[in-house]
Design a protein around this motif. Sequence first.
Motif, PDB file in Angstrom:
ATOM      1  N   UNK A  17       0.862  -1.178   0.000  1.00 41.20           N
ATOM      2  CA  UNK A  17       0.000   0.000   0.000  1.00 41.20           C
ATOM      3  C   UNK A  17       0.898   1.228   0.000  1.00 41.20           C
ATOM      4  N   UNK A  18       0.811   2.009  -1.062  1.00 42.18           N
ATOM      5  CA  UNK A  18       1.634   3.210  -1.193  1.00 42.18           C
ATOM      6  C   UNK A  18       0.738   4.424  -0.997  1.00 42.18           C
ATOM      7  N   UNK A  19       1.075   5.236   0.007  1.00 41.81           N
ATOM      8  CA  UNK A  19       0.273   6.406   0.307  1.00 41.81           C
ATOM      9  C   UNK A  19       0.367   7.408  -0.835  1.00 41.81           C
ATOM     10  N   UNK A  20      -0.766   7.951  -1.209  1.00 41.16           N
ATOM     11  CA  UNK A  20      -0.796   9.009  -2.218  1.00 41.16           C
ATOM     12  C   UNK A  20      -1.061  10.314  -1.493  1.00 41.16           C
ATOM     13  N   UNK A  21      -0.366  11.349  -1.919  1.00 42.05           N
ATOM     14  CA  UNK A  21      -0.542  12.675  -1.326  1.00 42.05           C
ATOM     15  C   UNK A  21      -1.064  13.621  -2.402  1.00 42.05           C
ATOM     16  N   UNK A  22      -1.932  14.539  -2.000  1.00 41.35           N
ATOM     17  CA  UNK A  22      -2.456  15.541  -2.919  1.00 41.35           C
ATOM     18  C   UNK A  22      -2.177  16.920  -2.341  1.00 41.35           C
ATOM     19  N   UNK A  23      -1.930  17.844  -3.247  1.00 41.19           N
ATOM     20  CA  UNK A  23      -1.669  19.228  -2.829  1.00 41.19           C
ATOM     21  C   UNK A  23      -2.985  19.992  -2.842  1.00 41.19           C
ATOM     22  N   UNK A  45      -1.625  25.054  -0.790  1.00 41.41           N
ATOM     23  CA  UNK A  45      -0.237  24.617  -0.903  1.00 41.41           C
ATOM     24  C   UNK A  45       0.171  23.516   0.065  1.00 41.41           C
ATOM     25  N   UNK A  46      -0.711  23.132   0.976  1.00 37.43           N
ATOM     26  CA  UNK A  46      -0.382  22.068   1.925  1.00 37.43           C
ATOM     27  C   UNK A  46      -0.690  20.704   1.296  1.00 37.43           C
ATOM     28  N   UNK A  47      -0.117  19.676   1.897  1.00 43.51           N
ATOM     29  CA  UNK A  47      -0.328  18.313   1.410  1.00 43.51           C
ATOM     30  C   UNK A  47      -1.190  17.533   2.390  1.00 43.51           C
ATOM     31  N   UNK A  48      -2.004  16.612   1.869  1.00 44.63           N
ATOM     32  CA  UNK A  48      -2.787  15.713   2.712  1.00 44.63           C
ATOM     33  C   UNK A  48      -2.899  14.364   2.017  1.00 44.63           C
ATOM     34  N   UNK A  49      -3.288  13.329   2.792  1.00 44.92           N
ATOM     35  CA  UNK A  49      -3.500  12.014   2.202  1.00 44.92           C
ATOM     36  C   UNK A  49      -4.634  12.091   1.188  1.00 44.92           C
ATOM     37  N   UNK A  50      -4.468  11.382   0.078  1.00 45.32           N
ATOM     38  CA  UNK A  50      -5.484  11.341  -0.967  1.00 45.32           C
ATOM     39  C   UNK A  50      -6.743  10.669  -0.416  1.00 45.32           C
ATOM     40  N   UNK A  51      -7.910  11.291  -0.557  1.00 45.29           N
ATOM     41  CA  UNK A  51      -9.142  10.695  -0.032  1.00 45.29           C
ATOM     42  C   UNK A  51      -9.504   9.377  -0.720  1.00 45.29           C
TER      43      UNK A  51
END
Length: 158
Positions: free
Chosen positions: A39-45, A49-55
Motif C-alpha cells: 500500500x503506497x500512500x498518495x498525497x495531494x496538494x 499549498x499544503x499536502x494531505x492524504x489522498x481521499x
Amino acid sequence: MAQTMITVRGNLGANPDFLPAKTAEDGTLMQAKLSATVYENRRVRLADGTWQDDPRGPLKTTIQLFGRTAETAHRLDMRQGDPVVAGGSLAEPAAFVSPKDGELAARTVITASWLSFDSIRLQQRKDNEGQRAVQPQGTEPAAPAGDASPDYVDEPAF
C-alpha cells in the motif's frame, strides 16, 4: 528489448504469501513464489499549498518474486504493516471483480528483482517511539517537519 524498472515504497497490506519450490506431477520443477501487496500512500496538494492524504486511499500494488529471490525475501519474515521497498519490472495487471461493489477492477503487478525493509522508515518509527517515551505526561510530541504519519510515505508521489 529494455525493461523499464519501477520502484514501490509503502507498507505491506497483509502478510506475504509464499509457495515453496516443488516438483510437479510431470516432473518439472516449479520455482518458489512470494506474493505481497504494498500500500503506497498518495498525497495531494491542496489549494493553499499544503499536502494531505489522498481521499481515494492508498495505491495498491502486487509484488511477486520467484526462485531464490522469493526464498530470500521469505526468510526476512516480513509482516503486515512493515514498511518495504521493492523494485522490478511491470508485469500483466491483475484483473478481478471487486468484492465491495461487484465492479471490474485491476491492480498493478510488479515482477520484483528485490524486496526489502525500508530501513529509513523503520528508523523514523524507532525515533518517534523514543520521543514519545521521553515526553512528560499530558503533552503531545511534536511531529518531525513534513511527517504526516510514521506508517506512510510523507512525500508527494509524482
